[in-house]
Scaffold this motif. Structure first.
Motif: not given
Length: 256
Positions: A192-201
């Motif tokens: 659900a979270y906005p794509r432009h605010l997603i990171l992977l870790e």
């Protein structure tokens, strides 16, 4: 090619660090720190691998509080070498453990430290990497509202839907770990979270369960995380990969 937006690089052995620095599929790592000593090691690793390592220096809250004035003065002196402040936040797990043991708990020193670290990040104009779990996320948000920070990331987020909406409204980045493959709560947030605010870790070398049980946590895991994220969001894999790398570079202030 992927970017690990939260890894405790200084906790890996020298051979593994050399492998990570030489891996052409890994375009960057935000190396976070636990305290003054680990921050020194992190800066040394940045010098060793400057094309990939971005150094975040701070005091991890899940440990006994101690005086940090000298540490903060050191960060001020090293500010040109430091890319972000982190990880910082509030001690959800430590507090829960102490209370479960029937011990007294005083949150005030941790709240005061959080305020000091955010003030330092604002003064140095550095992005912030945050450790906040459950109800602590709302508390941290109330502190964030006091400061003007360039960019903010909550890593390995666990929170409610209303708070998640507040994070998105504030343009706060959220990073997802390999638990995306086996934790339904994480899957719902990532979908659900906005794509432009997603990171992977990875949060490596912290161990993961599910298909990763018994394995050394490694940025290579993020390929499967990317696959699963694309399925969850109904997006094509390669455009999503490029977007996630760009998000990480934007967060840390790198032009790539």
């Amino acid at each position: 090619m992927l970017f690990d937006a939260h890894i405790h690089l200084e906790k890996y052995d020298d051979d593994e660090i050399a492998t990570l620095c030489a891996d052409p599929s890994l375009v960057g790592m935000i190396a976070v720190s636990m305290d003054h000593a680990s921050s020194r090691r992190t800066l040394a690793l940045k010098k060793r691998c400057p094309e990939k390592v971005y150094a975040a220096c701070g005091f991890h809250p899940e440990q006994p509080m101690k005086e940090q004035e000298a540490f903060m003065a050191w960060i001020e002196a090293k500010q040109q070498e430091i890319d972000a402040i982190g990880e910082i936040g509030l001690p959800y797990y430590l507090r829960r453990e102490r209370l479960a043991q029937g011990k007294d708990w005083n949150e005030a020193p941790y709240l005061a430290a959080l305020d000091q670290w955010l003030r330092l990040a604002e003064r140095l104009h550095k992005p912030v990497v945050l450790h906040g779990v459950r109800e602590d996320v709302r508390t941290i948000l109330s502190y964030l509202d006091r400061y003007s920070l360039p960019r903010v990331q909550f890593h390995w987020l666990k929170t409610d839907e209303n708070t998640l909406c507040q994070l998105a409204e504030r343009g706060i980045y959220v990073s997802f770990t390999p638990d995306l493959l086996y934790k339904e709560e994480t899957r719902k947030i990532a979908a659900a979270y906005p794509r432009h605010l997603i990171l992977l870790e990875t949060d490596g070398p912290w161990p993961h369960d599910g298909p990763w049980a018994g394995m050394l946590t490694h940025p290579r895991m993020l390929e499967r995380v990317l696959d699963e994220l694309a399925i969850l969001r109904g997006e094509e894999r390669e455009p999503l990969r490029r977007a996630l790398i760009e998000n990480a570079r934007r967060f840390i202030g790198s032009k790539g």
